[in-house]
Design a protein around this motif. Structure first.
Motif, PDB file in Angstrom:
ATOM      1  N   SER A   5       0.850  93.130 124.931  1.00 15.74           N
ATOM      2  CA  SER A   5       1.105  94.629 124.283  1.00 15.74           C
ATOM      3  C   SER A   5       1.359  95.462 125.451  1.00 15.74           C
ATOM      4  CB  SER A   5      -0.362  94.870 123.619  1.00 15.74           C
ATOM      5  OG  SER A   5      -0.415  96.299 123.398  1.00 15.74           O
ATOM      6  N   LEU A   6       2.591  96.095 125.326  1.00 17.20           N
ATOM      7  CA  LEU A   6       2.696  97.122 126.538  1.00 17.20           C
ATOM      8  C   LEU A   6       1.622  98.327 126.175  1.00 17.20           C
ATOM      9  CD1 LEU A   6       6.807  97.384 126.663  1.00 17.20           C
ATOM     10  CD2 LEU A   6       4.953  95.990 127.939  1.00 17.20           C
ATOM     11  N   ALA A   7       1.087  98.732 125.165  1.00 18.75           N
ATOM     12  CA  ALA A   7       0.249  99.747 125.041  1.00 18.75           C
ATOM     13  C   ALA A   7      -1.158  99.310 125.981  1.00 18.75           C
ATOM     14  CB  ALA A   7      -0.396  99.974 123.618  1.00 18.75           C
ATOM     15  N   GLU A   8      -1.295  98.017 125.919  1.00 19.69           N
ATOM     16  CA  GLU A   8      -2.653  97.660 126.645  1.00 19.69           C
ATOM     17  C   GLU A   8      -2.123  97.619 127.956  1.00 19.69           C
ATOM     18  OE1 GLU A   8      -4.056  93.865 125.171  1.00 19.69           O
ATOM     19  OE2 GLU A   8      -4.426  94.511 123.224  1.00 19.69           O
ATOM     20  N   GLU A   9      -1.081  97.274 128.532  1.00 20.77           N
ATOM     21  CA  GLU A   9      -0.630  97.307 129.710  1.00 20.77           C
ATOM     22  C   GLU A   9      -0.697  98.658 130.329  1.00 20.77           C
ATOM     23  OE1 GLU A   9       0.794  94.319 131.913  1.00 20.77           O
ATOM     24  OE2 GLU A   9      -0.756  93.801 130.178  1.00 20.77           O
ATOM     25  N   VAL A  10      -0.227  99.669 129.787  1.00 21.43           N
ATOM     26  CA  VAL A  10      -0.446 100.967 130.100  1.00 21.43           C
ATOM     27  C   VAL A  10      -1.844 101.491 130.342  1.00 21.43           C
ATOM     28  CG1 VAL A  10      -0.357 103.316 129.331  1.00 21.43           C
ATOM     29  CG2 VAL A  10       1.882 101.880 129.044  1.00 21.43           C
ATOM     30  N   ALA A  11      -2.579 101.165 129.479  1.00 23.59           N
ATOM     31  CA  ALA A  11      -4.173 101.500 129.538  1.00 23.59           C
ATOM     32  C   ALA A  11      -4.750 100.694 130.865  1.00 23.59           C
ATOM     33  CB  ALA A  11      -4.845 100.800 128.521  1.00 23.59           C
ATOM     34  N   ARG A  60      -0.647  98.899 134.480  1.00 23.38           N
ATOM     35  CA  ARG A  60       0.234  98.094 134.853  1.00 23.38           C
ATOM     36  C   ARG A  60       1.797  98.382 134.374  1.00 23.38           C
ATOM     37  NH1 ARG A  60      -3.982  94.135 133.990  1.00 23.38           N
ATOM     38  NH2 ARG A  60      -3.154  93.942 132.063  1.00 23.38           N
ATOM     39  N   PHE A  61       1.887  99.375 133.755  1.00 26.48           N
ATOM     40  CA  PHE A  61       3.196  99.886 132.736  1.00 26.48           C
ATOM     41  C   PHE A  61       3.077 101.528 132.643  1.00 26.48           C
ATOM     42  CE2 PHE A  61       6.619  99.760 129.714  1.00 26.48           C
ATOM     43  CZ  PHE A  61       7.457  98.822 130.437  1.00 26.48           C
ATOM     44  N   ARG A  62       4.425 101.935 132.787  1.00 26.10           N
ATOM     45  CA  ARG A  62       4.518 103.418 132.754  1.00 26.10           C
ATOM     46  C   ARG A  62       4.446 103.902 131.487  1.00 26.10           C
ATOM     47  NH1 ARG A  62       7.064 106.145 137.533  1.00 26.10           N
ATOM     48  NH2 ARG A  62       7.298 107.867 135.824  1.00 26.10           N
ATOM     49  N   GLU A  63       3.765 104.665 131.034  1.00 29.05           N
ATOM     50  CA  GLU A  63       3.493 105.175 129.554  1.00 29.05           C
ATOM     51  C   GLU A  63       4.929 105.974 129.169  1.00 29.05           C
ATOM     52  OE1 GLU A  63       0.397 107.671 126.827  1.00 29.05           O
ATOM     53  OE2 GLU A  63       0.545 108.242 128.777  1.00 29.05           O
ATOM     54  N   ASP A  64       5.543 106.729 130.023  1.00 28.92           N
ATOM     55  CA  ASP A  64       6.582 107.309 129.821  1.00 28.92           C
ATOM     56  C   ASP A  64       7.888 106.280 129.569  1.00 28.92           C
ATOM     57  OD1 ASP A  64       6.542 106.685 132.533  1.00 28.92           O
ATOM     58  OD2 ASP A  64       7.081 108.653 133.133  1.00 28.92           O
ATOM     59  N   LEU A  65       7.788 105.372 130.202  1.00 30.32           N
ATOM     60  CA  LEU A  65       9.096 104.237 130.071  1.00 30.32           C
ATOM     61  C   LEU A  65       8.496 103.308 128.603  1.00 30.32           C
ATOM     62  CD1 LEU A  65      11.168 102.435 131.079  1.00 30.32           C
ATOM     63  CD2 LEU A  65       9.600 101.136 132.125  1.00 30.32           C
ATOM     64  N   LEU A  66       7.375 103.249 128.458  1.00 32.26           N
ATOM     65  CA  LEU A  66       6.906 102.904 127.008  1.00 32.26           C
ATOM     66  C   LEU A  66       7.600 103.319 125.803  1.00 32.26           C
ATOM     67  CD1 LEU A  66       5.545 100.884 124.837  1.00 32.26           C
ATOM     68  CD2 LEU A  66       3.536 102.050 125.330  1.00 32.26           C
ATOM     69  N   LEU A 115      11.373 102.907 125.749  1.00 35.67           N
ATOM     70  CA  LEU A 115      11.849 101.653 125.251  1.00 35.67           C
ATOM     71  C   LEU A 115      11.596 101.533 123.922  1.00 35.67           C
ATOM     72  CD1 LEU A 115      10.534  99.298 128.208  1.00 35.67           C
ATOM     73  CD2 LEU A 115      13.011  99.940 127.595  1.00 35.67           C
ATOM     74  N   ALA A 116      10.700 102.094 123.191  1.00 41.58           N
ATOM     75  CA  ALA A 116      10.022 101.803 121.865  1.00 41.58           C
ATOM     76  C   ALA A 116      10.587 102.954 120.974  1.00 41.58           C
ATOM     77  CB  ALA A 116       8.625 102.078 121.594  1.00 41.58           C
ATOM     78  N   GLY A 117      11.943 103.163 121.234  1.00 45.89           N
ATOM     79  CA  GLY A 117      12.582 104.170 120.219  1.00 45.89           C
ATOM     80  C   GLY A 117      12.493 103.366 118.663  1.00 45.89           C
TER      81      GLY A 117
END
Length: 475
Positions: A290-296, A299-305, A308-310
């Motif tokens: 889950s990229l949302a969990e990676e953001v939390a 480890r992953f940029r929220e703005d990039l998520l 990507l998730a258009g």
């Protein structure tokens, strides 16, 4: 400290160039490569003291490859044997598998495929290792009309992806490994206005962090040590088409920032370049976490998520698609039958019940390869439970606790079936009955007629209980 065990690959190949390539790829995974130019030389090496370190054998395809495989497996049944084949030699590769080959890999060999095969060879003591994805099988991309699935969650994902195909917005596909993320990306591209332009695939999880920027965005000559010539990145290769970023969560944070800039501006800045280049690329990203969990977790940029998730497509695992399994298995068998050297096969209801009772941690990809292996080795007109011995064994040993029962796992057992909870209370009769049925399926290796007879019930009653007890999704 004890010394680490040296793992060796024995390569049977006369081509010096291919020897160097395979040796270099294997070395990246920590393997030493020994070479032989014939089966006789290979057997001599395996008998030597150095042969004790050999865990895998890779044979370049020749006319006598099946006989060589049979000879090697007879003398050394503990060694994993892989065949390296050209596109026009698949029938020979399939015959080699019938003689005991573990898998085949298609030339030109992809580094990540060879490393995955070596990883499987190193874990052959595990049943899961035997069921891991088996290299490339040349499946043709599917259109949306050909993708099989009827459970609501899957149909929702299917409909979302099909609607998104006509647009140019980025798509994020999330799902466990083996759920079909790349298949959906291919279907989206094929149904889009960009279908006649390239679909470029980048597995972000296997690209080393120190070259990922160059891989994606390119570089100029002299941009860094070893940059002897200019290189176009994957974005340029995908210009006008689609770029599929698999395992996008593996990208380093600084690369994520550069990717975000490209998505926002449509411009790439190759490493060492003085200016930018405009590109027209539709990005499809996939992640098994889950990229949302990676953001939390930072480890992953929220703005990039958000970029990507258009459109967001969530693929359910096979264990949540029990109703789809019979149609899915038959669909995969139909595709397998089109491969050189294979034929059409039916599958019995008992075998489908066994497959439906398994957890499928590797999802559709694991099911596909279990069916492929069974089809290669089957001489009868139909696959039966006897063609899936690993599944029958694994079904009992890997069973998952049923979350809906709400009680803790029991700790007291009688005759292999747990009767009491840790507090000393009897378990619910339904749970005990479920364990008895699971035990019977494992004991009689999935022969459902025998299971029903030994339990003193009819087969229709047994199948009804499988559904009532939830054993169709948790063996």
């Amino acid at each position: 400290m004890p010394r680490e065990t040296i793992r060796s690959l024995l390569l049977i190949d006369e081509d010096a160039g291919q020897r160097r390539l395979v040796s270099a790829i294997a070395a990246r995974a920590g393997w030493r490569t020994m070479v032989a130019d014939s089966a006789a030389a290979a057997l001599k090496t395996l008998k030597s003291p150095q042969g004790a370190t050999v865990e895998a054998v890779l044979i370049d395809q020749r006319d006598d490859t099946p006989a060589t495989v049979a000879e090697l497996r007879a003398a050394h049944p503990d060694k994993a044997v892989h065949v390296l084949t050209a596109l026009d030699g698949l029938a020979v590769a399939v015959e080699a598998m019938r003689q005991g080959a573990t898998d085949y890999l298609v030339k030109p060999i992809a580094p990540e495929r060879l490393m995955a095969a070596l990883d499987t060879a190193a874990n052959r003591d595990s049943i899961e290792g035997e069921l891991r994805p088996m290299a490339e099988k040349l499946w043709q991309p599917l259109s949306f009309d050909e993708i099989v699935g009827s459970v609501p969650a899957f149909r929702a994902a299917h409909a979302t992806a099909e609607r998104a195909a006509e647009s140019r917005v980025p798509v994020l596909i999330e799902g466990e490994r083996g759920t079909g993320k790349e298949m959906f990306a291919e279907a989206i591209h094929a149904a889009s206005p960009r279908a006649q332009r390239p679909l470029i695939v980048v597995d972000c999880g296997v690209v080393p962090a120190n070259v990922v920027d160059s891989t994606l965005f390119g570089h100029e000559q002299g941009a860094f040590a070893g940059a002897f010539e200019r290189k176009h990145g994957r974005f340029v290769e995908a210009d006008g088409g689609t770029l599929f970023l698999d395992d996008v969560a593996a990208l380093p944070l600084d690369t994520q920032a550069r990717l975000l800039a490209v998505l926002e501006s449509g411009r790439i800045w190759p490493l060492g370049a003085r200016g930018y280049r405009e590109v027209d690329v539709r990005v499809i990203a996939a992640s098994r976490v889950s990229l949302a969990e990676e953001v939390a977790q930072g480890r992953f940029r929220e703005d990039l998520l958000y970029r990507l998730a258009g459109v967001h497509v969530a693929l359910p695992p096979v264990r949540e698609r029990a109703a789809d399994l019979p149609a899915l298995a038959r669909h995969l068998l139909d595709r397998i039958a089109r491969q050189p050297g294979l034929r059409e096969l039916d599958i019995t209801d008992d075998a489908l019940a066994l497959l439906g009772a398994y957890d499928w941690p590797g999802n559709v990809r694991q099911l596909q390869n279990a069916l492929f292996r069974a089809a290669v080795l089957c001489d009868a007109p139909s696959l039966t439970t006897a063609d899936f011995p690993q599944i029958a064994q694994e079904s009992f040993s890997r069973r998952r606790p049923r979350a809906e029962t709400g009680h803790r796992m029991p700790s007291v057992a009688t005759g292999g079936v747990l009767l009491y909870t840790p507090e000393g209370h009897l378990r619910p009769l339904e749970d005990i009955e479920g364990d008895v049925i699971r035990l019977a399926i494992s004991h009689y290796r999935g022969r459902m007629s025998e299971v029903a007879r030994r339990l003193g019930i009819g087969r229709s009653t047994l199948y009804r209980k499988l559904g009532d007890l939830g054993i169709d999704s948790a063996a």
